[in-house]
Scaffold this active site. Sequence first.
Site, PDB file in Angstrom:
ATOM      1  N   ASP A  37     -91.613  12.809  41.147  1.00 50.35           N
ATOM      2  CA  ASP A  37     -90.262  12.362  40.825  1.00 50.35           C
ATOM      3  C   ASP A  37     -90.241  11.600  39.500  1.00 50.35           C
ATOM      4  O   ASP A  37     -89.417  11.857  38.623  1.00 50.35           O
ATOM      5  CB  ASP A  37     -89.748  11.469  41.956  1.00 50.35           C
ATOM      6  CG  ASP A  37     -88.243  11.534  42.105  1.00 50.35           C
ATOM      7  OD1 ASP A  37     -87.630  12.465  41.540  1.00 50.35           O
ATOM      8  OD2 ASP A  37     -87.670  10.667  42.777  1.00 50.35           O
ATOM      9  N   ASP A  92     -84.510  12.818  48.680  1.00 46.43           N
ATOM     10  CA  ASP A  92     -84.525  11.369  48.839  1.00 46.43           C
ATOM     11  C   ASP A  92     -84.186  10.957  50.268  1.00 46.43           C
ATOM     12  O   ASP A  92     -84.333   9.784  50.633  1.00 46.43           O
ATOM     13  CB  ASP A  92     -83.539  10.717  47.870  1.00 46.43           C
ATOM     14  CG  ASP A  92     -83.922  10.988  46.429  1.00 46.43           C
ATOM     15  OD1 ASP A  92     -85.128  11.120  46.159  1.00 46.43           O
ATOM     16  OD2 ASP A  92     -83.026  11.101  45.580  1.00 46.43           O
TER      17      ASP A  92
END
Length: 533
Positions: free
Chosen positions: A347, A424
């Site tokens: 990420d 997420d």
Amino acid sequence: MAVNVLIFLALMLFCCQVGGQEAILQVSYGSTVRQYCLVYNSSWSNISHSLTGAQPYPLVNLTSSFLCEWGQLTPGSLQGQAVAVMRGECEYSTKAQIAQELGATALLITSTKSMVTPSANDSEYSKVKIPLALMRYREFLDAMQVFPDGMEVRLYDPPAPLFDTSIIIMLLLAVFTVVMGGFWSGAAEKMKQNAGPSADVSDGHSDSSELSLYSPLKVLLFVGMMCVMLVLMYFFYRWLVYVIIVIFCLASATALYNCLDSLMTAVGCGTLSVSCRGKTLSVRSLLLAAVCVTLAVIWGVYRNDDRWIWILQDFLGVAFCLNFLKTITLSNFKICVILLSLLLLYDVFFVFITPFLTPNGESIMVQVALGPGAGGEKTDGLVEIPADFSSSYEKLPVVMRIPQFSALAQNLCMTQFSILGYGDIIVPGLLVAYCHRFDVWMGNSCRIYFISCAIAYCVGLVVTFGVMLATKMGQPALLYLVPCTLLTTSILASVRKEFRQFWNGNTYQVLDESRKPLLSDGNSGYAGGVREC
């Protein structure tokens, strides 16, 4: 199962907001009032930030002209009036200087193309003294129909509030999904535990409907495939986006069916089975399948209508995440640490590092997430708004989207959303689900690991949104979620002196019928009972 894995590989782990230099054109005549989108350059044009402070001007329609030639009209003929002209043929500054000579107090340039923040050479900025803004030609025609007898206009740019209620809704939606997904996974484990270990799990499958990640090598391959897919999406977005859309329709319909079927079974709803030619058919299953397929098809058809389709997309997204958290299981905390740590690096790299590697200085993650044709994105201080209010580009359906309710000017130009990637939700959710299953294995009646990890996820998400608001930049949410959840569960297991069991988990390959390896160190007595917290 394969569909779920494929769609997860496409999850873009990001959370960002988009804004721009948008303003409002309020048109009125008598008691009738309409508002339209304007795009302007705040360093060039001075526009009031409140409606009460905006001066009203009568509007003159000169859209039959480009206003590029001096001497077309008598100097002073537009004294004290705003004027609307067509875009093109000459520079913005030229149009503005001619309008000034005619005495105009504001210049509206109507556009049939995408509207980019107007700009000029540095030497031209000081020559323009009146507000200059772009508006959609289509909306100008609408105003002409609504106000055939004349128009009075005001230009103003209300400041967008720092905090929008959409963030609260997003927070609640994400936490609800993680908690319910973790609860469902633990409940399924409890049912399996009560039924006894009867399935062959030597290949990593706990049963026919679950897939367990138990090998570090498989986790490495899994993350590697995600990196490859993200890069492929960056270079071949135009074609691969349709593959992801089709997969999402199939996966979300299947997930919604599983969620609704399990819910109806839990509340005791009958199957209403009927027999036909020796075969038994479940009426409930047929009806649920028809509803789920219909909803997925509706989303596929209207996926670019930002006015309402976000509701259906979030509904299908919640179902997809819940089903994924129940279907994909992590066998022990070691696998959780490896997976979450690798995805954290993934990420951060694709959000913060790739801008130094791409030709346009854009993050690969953000570019793929927003789509190459996304309007409303700032680049070097400029903002681009589509000429048509409806979206003309495809977006990846891998985010929760909530419209920003208080961003009035931005929403007139193009609906702005607070967004959170499915990744997420799913990635930390896998740890929350593991914690609930561990509570079941250990017989913790108060579900201490599950509750603590869920609270840590909520705290991490609050920190993510707080940093995003403070910096006014999108944040890689895993940068905050992974440390919060991993540290919380590690400290809890250490304090309870259960870290070794928590680290090794419930690996069915090494358990005998009494499950003693899991419940060693004096805890074997809890195998069949409930442990006090």
